[in-house]
Design a protein around this motif. Structure first.
Motif, PDB file in Angstrom:
ATOM      1  N   VAL A 182       0.828  -1.208   0.000  1.00 29.90           N
ATOM      2  CA  VAL A 182       0.000   0.000   0.000  1.00 29.90           C
ATOM      3  C   VAL A 182       0.864   1.259   0.000  1.00 29.90           C
ATOM      4  N   LEU A 183       2.008   1.214   0.670  1.00 28.08           N
ATOM      5  CA  LEU A 183       2.899   2.376   0.701  1.00 28.08           C
ATOM      6  C   LEU A 183       3.395   2.729  -0.696  1.00 28.08           C
ATOM      7  N   GLN A 184       3.830   1.729  -1.436  1.00 24.51           N
ATOM      8  CA  GLN A 184       4.306   1.973  -2.791  1.00 24.51           C
ATOM      9  C   GLN A 184       3.151   2.328  -3.723  1.00 24.51           C
ATOM     10  N   MET A 185       1.985   1.765  -3.463  1.00 23.84           N
ATOM     11  CA  MET A 185       0.799   2.078  -4.246  1.00 23.84           C
ATOM     12  C   MET A 185       0.478   3.570  -4.172  1.00 23.84           C
ATOM     13  N   ALA A 186       0.562   4.123  -2.973  1.00 26.86           N
ATOM     14  CA  ALA A 186       0.258   5.541  -2.792  1.00 26.86           C
ATOM     15  C   ALA A 186       1.241   6.418  -3.551  1.00 26.86           C
ATOM     16  N   ARG A 187       2.516   6.103  -3.451  1.00 32.06           N
ATOM     17  CA  ARG A 187       3.526   6.902  -4.154  1.00 32.06           C
ATOM     18  C   ARG A 187       3.342   6.827  -5.665  1.00 32.06           C
ATOM     19  N   ARG A 199      -4.565  14.140  -5.190  1.00 30.27           N
ATOM     20  CA  ARG A 199      -3.473  13.832  -4.278  1.00 30.27           C
ATOM     21  C   ARG A 199      -3.688  12.443  -3.671  1.00 30.27           C
ATOM     22  N   VAL A 200      -2.608  11.706  -3.516  1.00 25.16           N
ATOM     23  CA  VAL A 200      -2.684  10.367  -2.928  1.00 25.16           C
ATOM     24  C   VAL A 200      -1.610  10.249  -1.853  1.00 25.16           C
ATOM     25  N   ASN A 201      -2.027   9.982  -0.644  1.00 26.89           N
ATOM     26  CA  ASN A 201      -1.111   9.821   0.473  1.00 26.89           C
ATOM     27  C   ASN A 201      -1.472   8.552   1.242  1.00 26.89           C
ATOM     28  N   SER A 202      -0.539   8.062   2.037  1.00 21.58           N
ATOM     29  CA  SER A 202      -0.803   6.896   2.878  1.00 21.58           C
ATOM     30  C   SER A 202      -0.661   7.268   4.342  1.00 21.58           C
ATOM     31  N   LEU A 203      -1.344   6.524   5.168  1.00 21.30           N
ATOM     32  CA  LEU A 203      -1.332   6.751   6.615  1.00 21.30           C
ATOM     33  C   LEU A 203      -1.054   5.423   7.298  1.00 21.30           C
ATOM     34  N   SER A 204      -0.064   5.406   8.182  1.00 16.54           N
ATOM     35  CA  SER A 204       0.332   4.169   8.854  1.00 16.54           C
ATOM     36  C   SER A 204       0.125   4.271  10.361  1.00 16.54           C
ATOM     37  N   PHE A 256      -0.616  20.766  -0.987  1.00 15.87           N
ATOM     38  CA  PHE A 256       0.705  20.526  -1.576  1.00 15.87           C
ATOM     39  C   PHE A 256       1.336  19.262  -1.023  1.00 15.87           C
ATOM     40  N   CYS A 257       0.501  18.415  -0.416  1.00 19.75           N
ATOM     41  CA  CYS A 257       1.000  17.164   0.154  1.00 19.75           C
ATOM     42  C   CYS A 257       0.489  16.005  -0.678  1.00 19.75           C
ATOM     43  N   THR A 258       1.363  15.292  -1.354  1.00 19.35           N
ATOM     44  CA  THR A 258       0.978  14.088  -2.091  1.00 19.35           C
ATOM     45  C   THR A 258       2.158  13.150  -2.186  1.00 19.35           C
ATOM     46  N   GLY A 259       1.868  11.862  -2.299  1.00 14.92           N
ATOM     47  CA  GLY A 259       2.924  10.867  -2.340  1.00 14.92           C
ATOM     48  C   GLY A 259       3.647  10.690  -1.029  1.00 14.92           C
ATOM     49  N   SER A 260       3.045  11.155   0.045  1.00  9.33           N
ATOM     50  CA  SER A 260       3.702  11.122   1.364  1.00  9.33           C
ATOM     51  C   SER A 260       3.157   9.998   2.216  1.00  9.33           C
ATOM     52  N   GLU A 261       3.967   9.554   3.118  1.00 12.75           N
ATOM     53  CA  GLU A 261       3.586   8.495   4.079  1.00 12.75           C
ATOM     54  C   GLU A 261       3.498   9.134   5.453  1.00 12.75           C
TER      55      GLU A 261
END
Length: 261
Positions: A182-187, A199-204, A256-261
Motif C-alpha cells: 500500500v505504501l508503494q501504491m500511494a507513491r 493527491r494520494v497519500n498513505s497513513l500508517s 501541496f501534500c501528495t505521495g507522502s507516508e
C-alpha cells in the motif's frame, strides 16, 4: 509585522479564507471503505463533522451526524472491496447521485497470519485480496469519479506501521506484505494522478485499540502491555487520535501534500 519582507515568497496577499475555511469539507463528498467499525468509522465521523458526506456504516454515529445539520449525511453502502467491477459500479452510482467526488479513505482491512513456511495459499491470498487489492480498487473507483468531475481530490490509503517495520513475535508475513504494498501504491498513484489535481497519500497507524485488534488482545492479553511498552508514550493509540491527520489530508489545508507516508 516586523520582518514581513522576508515572508513575501509563497505568501498569499489578500487571501480570502482563514485556516478554518481551509479545513472545511462543507458540500464535499467522501467515500470511506471499511467504515462500519474501527478506524474507518471514526474517520467517516470526522469527515462528517467537517462537512463532508461520506458513505459508511452509520449505525453507531447517524444520530450525531444528523444533529450536525441538514447539509450533511452519512450513508451505508455494502460493497465487497475485492470485487473490482462492483466497487467501480457502486462508487459511480454515488458520483451520479451526488454530482461530485472529493475524498476517498480506503480503510478496509483484515488481520491474520500463519508461520511463514506453513502459510496456506488461501489465507495468504485472502489477506492480499482485501488489504492490497481492495485498497487499490477503492482508490481506483474514487479516482475515476474525481477525474470525471474534474474537481481534483484527495485519496488516503490506510497502510500500517507493519508496512515499514516487522512485528517481532507475530507470524504476520501476509499482513506486513499487504501493507508494505500500500505504501508503494500511494507513491505510484500520486505521480500518475498529480496532473489531474488528485493527491494520494498513505497513513500508517501504530498499535491502535480497535474491535479488530481487541479480538486478538482478548485472546492474548499480555500483548497489550508488550505493544504499549514499544511506544514512546507507553500506551495503545485510540481511533479518534487519527481524526486530525485524516481531516488535514482530506482538506484544502494539505493541497501541496501528495505521495507522502
Amino acid at each position: 509585522m516586523q520582518g514581513s519582507a522576508g515572508l513575501e515568497t509563497g505568501t498569499r496577499v489578500g487571501r480570502q479564507t482563514d485556516i478554518f475555511d481551509e479545513f472545511s469539507l462543507k458540500g464535499r463528498v467522501a467515500v470511506v471503505s471499511g467504515g462500519h467499525r474501527g478506524l474507518g468509522l471514526e474517520m467517516a465521523l470526522a469527515l462528517s463533522e467537517q462537512g463532508a458526506r461520506p458513505n459508511a456504516d452509520f449505525k453507531a454515529v447517524s444520530q450525531h451526524v444528523a444533529a450536525l445539520g441538514e447539509d450533511r449525511s452519512l450513508k451505508y453502502v455494502s460493497i465487497d472491496v475485492t470485487n473490482q467491477p462492483a466497487v467501480w459500479s457502486r462508487v459511480e452510482e454515488i458520483g451520479d447521485k451526488e454530482g461530485r467526488m472529493d475524498v476517498c479513505v480506503a480503510a478496509a482491512g483484515i488481520l491474520g497470519g500463519q508461520p511463514c513456511l506453513e502459510y496456506e495459499a488461501q489465507e495468504f491470498e485472502k489477506i492480499i485480496s482485501v488489504n492490497t487489492n481492495g485498497v487499490f480498487y477503492t482508490a481506483q473507483a474514487a479516482g475515476r469519479q474525481m477525474v470525471r468531475f474534474g474537481n481534483g481530490g484527495s485519496i488516503i490509503l490506510i497502510a500500517s506501521m507493519s508496512g515499514s517495520i516487522t512485528n517481532r513475535g507475530h507470524d504476520w508475513v501476509g499482513y506486513n506484505t499487504s501493507k508494505s504494498a500500500v505504501l508503494q501504491m500511494a507513491r505510484s498513484m500520486a505521480c500518475e494522478l498529480g496532473p489531474q489535481r488528485i493527491r494520494v497519500n498513505s497513513l500508517s497507524p501504530g498499535h491502535i485499540r480497535t474491535k479488530m485488534t481487541s479480538a486478538l488482545l482478548d485472546i492474548e492479553p499480555e500483548l497489550g502491555a508488550k505493544w504499549a511498552n514499544s511506544n514512546p508514550l507507553g500506551r495503545l493509540g485510540r481511533p479518534e487520535e487519527l481524526r486530525g491527520v485524516v481531516s488535514w489530508l482530506s482538506s484544502d489545508a494539505s493541497t501541496f501534500c501528495t505521495g507522502s507516508e
